[in-house]
Design an enzyme around this catalytic site. Structure first.
Site, short mmCIF file in Angstrom:
data_model
loop_
_atom_site.label_atom_id
_atom_site.label_comp_id
_atom_site.label_asym_id
_atom_site.label_seq_id
_atom_site.Cartn_x
_atom_site.Cartn_y
_atom_site.Cartn_z
N LYS A 104 0.85 -1.20 0.00
CA LYS A 104 0.00 0.00 0.00
C LYS A 104 0.88 1.25 0.00
O LYS A 104 1.74 1.42 0.85
CB LYS A 104 -0.90 -0.01 1.23
CG LYS A 104 -1.75 1.25 1.42
CD LYS A 104 -2.51 1.18 2.74
CE LYS A 104 -3.18 2.50 3.08
NZ LYS A 104 -3.83 2.48 4.41
N ASP A 139 -2.78 10.42 3.81
CA ASP A 139 -4.19 10.07 3.96
C ASP A 139 -4.88 11.06 4.87
O ASP A 139 -4.72 11.04 6.09
CB ASP A 139 -4.30 8.65 4.54
CG ASP A 139 -5.75 8.23 4.72
OD1 ASP A 139 -6.65 8.86 4.11
OD2 ASP A 139 -5.98 7.25 5.47
N LYS A 166 -10.23 12.98 8.69
CA LYS A 166 -9.62 12.64 9.97
C LYS A 166 -9.54 13.88 10.85
O LYS A 166 -9.52 15.01 10.36
CB LYS A 166 -8.20 12.09 9.76
CG LYS A 166 -8.10 10.77 9.03
CD LYS A 166 -6.64 10.37 8.86
CE LYS A 166 -6.48 9.11 8.04
NZ LYS A 166 -6.90 7.91 8.76
N GLU A 196 -9.67 3.73 2.57
CA GLU A 196 -9.27 3.75 1.16
C GLU A 196 -8.22 2.71 0.81
O GLU A 196 -8.10 2.29 -0.34
CB GLU A 196 -8.75 5.16 0.79
CG GLU A 196 -7.29 5.45 1.09
CD GLU A 196 -6.93 5.37 2.56
OE1 GLU A 196 -5.76 5.06 2.85
OE2 GLU A 196 -7.79 5.62 3.43
N ARG A 229 -7.85 -0.48 1.50
CA ARG A 229 -8.38 -1.76 1.00
C ARG A 229 -8.93 -1.61 -0.42
O ARG A 229 -8.97 -2.58 -1.18
CB ARG A 229 -9.45 -2.30 1.94
CG ARG A 229 -10.71 -1.47 2.03
CD ARG A 229 -11.53 -1.77 3.26
NE ARG A 229 -10.90 -1.24 4.46
CZ ARG A 229 -11.37 -1.39 5.68
NH1 ARG A 229 -12.50 -2.07 5.88
NH2 ARG A 229 -10.74 -0.88 6.73
#
Length: 497
Positions: free
Chosen positions: A265, A270, A277, A349, A351
């Site tokens: 990954k 993120d 978040k 995101e 996965r």
């Protein structure tokens, strides 16, 4: 820092200091006894005069008679008949801490010869001496204007008898290359996200192919991603001005073998997307690409040693940011596999990009697939910071990874991969939801990924807990699970002719 072997009389070595072992009850190790005899019992007499029969933790001796080295550092290594790997790591840490106080530059280590770690040998001791010294002394100060390295160590000398020299030479070689691999993974992960973007990662890998001629690299750009129907990699990246990249690394060194696939990954930052978040949760999100950085560290190792194995690395790399084009909760998107997925949480995101990468990997007719990802905070809740969470559809692969982790001190804990948890991902509008309820979130994430695997042996390593550590409240990359994967590949390659 250099590592080299020395042989010959200990007393004639011109080291700044010698680091050697004592055990409980101030018992001298084998090599410490030799030094004591040469010094006319100076070491043992000094201990007797100082401690009143109490155990010494450590002792620095200066100007020991008949010894060329200016200092001898005695390190208490505990119970000589019951030393664990973690004990050994603490011993090395304590030795470095003391060495720093002496400003010594050239160190002769003897503790790797005299520490009898359970079920291990001189090869393990020497290799891990090097790995742990490099790990302890690691600093990432590339972006400091005054980045003078505080470490004074220049040269580590490792003692060998003549009959052990070949074994120790090999262990030094392995230790140096594994340390180099871990450092590469750490440096990439620690690089700030305004610099380490998907394009930066792609350029880093391309530069590796210039250094290592046995590495083939392909960079799949946005247009090709769209053409290949890898819609989730494309969709996650829509909220960012940074274009997505899929980075393919190929190392082929065994023509009769299917490849091992490593998928990492590579979310270089993120924000959570529309499911934004919090400020505190967003700090450290540059480390959401530690799966990718660990794979690249592994490639350093196999390229340096030219391991007889075929390995393909796949890194889907994006930023998960927010703008008017970002994916939204309740969006339904078709994956590369053809399965449709309703997005209930844009902060899940990882996965989504991995499901397309898993589907894409099948084109290589793989022997084994392992994906590595900082996937869920729930893993930290379940296992803390010590264990990599291991999910797999294959018992042999599970055992092999568990064994490799124990061998190199990068341990895993096997987690359940149950069909019952797949029930949580059922959706009335699409084939799947990308999240389940609030229970068992690490397990449901792995179950989600299992929907995009076949009968090929597959493992998922959730490294959300192990990929970073806090030092003085500052989060830093650990380089895990680079060591685990390296040891697994060493073990796997030894089974091939």
């Amino acid at each position: 820092m250099k590592f080299n072997i020395i042989t010959g009389p200990l007393e004639k070595q011109n080291a700044s200091c010698i680091v050697t072992a004592i055990f409980n009850n101030n018992e001298l190790s084998h090599l410490t006894k030799i030094l004591d005899i040469i010094s006319n019992n100076y070491i043992s007499n000094t201990i007797k005069n100082l401690n009143n029969n109490e155990n010494l933790n450590s002792l620095i001796l200066y100007n020991v008679p008949n010894i060329n080295s200016k200092k001898i550092i005695l390190i208490n290594c505990g119970n000589k008949n019951n030393l664990s790997k973690s004990d050994y790591k603490k011993i090395i840490f304590n030795s470095i801490k003391i060495i720093k106080t002496t400003q010594s530059k050239n160190i002769l280590y003897l503790i790797n010869n005299d520490c009898n770690i359970k079920n291990q040998n001189i090869f393990y001791n020497t290799k891990h001496l090097i790995i742990n010294i490099n790990d302890i002394l690691y600093k990432f100060n590339k972006y400091k204007t005054n980045n003078n390295n505080e470490t004074v160590l220049k040269n580590i000398m490792i003692y060998s008898t003549k009959h052990e020299i070949s074994n120790i030479q090999k262990s030094i070689k392995y230790g140096i290359i594994i340390s180099k691999s871990i450092k590469y993974a750490k440096d990439l992960a620690n690089t700030p996200p305004n610099i380490c973007t998907p394009t930066y990662l792609a350029n880093e890998v391309y530069n590796l192919s210039k250094i290592y001629k046995n590495l083939s690299v392909t960079i799949i750009n946005k247009k090709e991603i769209k053409k290949s129907n890898m819609n989730f990699i494309l969709s996650i990246s829509k909220g960012s001005s940074e274009n997505p990249k899929i980075i393919i690394l190929k190392y082929i060194n065994n023509s009769n073998q299917k490849p091992l696939i490593l998928i990492g990954k590579g979310v270089t930052f993120d924000s959570g997307g529309m499911c934004l978040k919090s400020y505190k949760s967003m700090l450290g999100m540059k480390y959401d690409m530690c799966g990718a950085s660990s794979i690249l560290g592994v490639f350093i190792f196999i390229l340096e040693l030219k391991i007889k194995i075929n390995i393909i690395g796949i890194i889907p790399s994006v930023e998960n940011m927010i703008n008017g084009k970002s994916i939204k909760p309740n969006d339904i998107i078709k994956s590369m596999s053809g399965k449709t997925i309703e997005i209930l949480n844009t902060n899940a995101e990882g996965r989504l990009i991995l499901c397309d990468a898993l589907t894409y990997s099948q084109k290589y007719n793989p022997m084994i697939i392992i994906d590595i990802a900082t996937l869920t905070g729930a893993t930290i809740t379940a296992l803390g910071k010590n264990y990599n969470a291991l999910y797999t559809n294959n018992s042999k692969l599970s055992n092999d990874l568990l064994i490799a982790g124990k061998m190199i001190d990068d341990i895993c804990w096997k987690m359940p991969l149950s069909k019952k948890y797949n029930e949580k991902l059922k959706n009335t509008l699409a084939d799947l939801s990308n999240v389940g309820d609030e229970t068992g979130q690490s397990i449901t994430a792995a179950c989600f990924l299992s929907n995009f695997t076949t009968n090929t042996p597959w493992a998922h390593l959730d490294i959300a807990g192990t990929s970073t550590i806090k030092n003085n409240e500052i989060e830093e990359a650990t380089g895990r699970p680079t060591k685990l994967l390296i040891q697994y590949i060493i073990n796997l390659s030894s089974t091939f002719k």
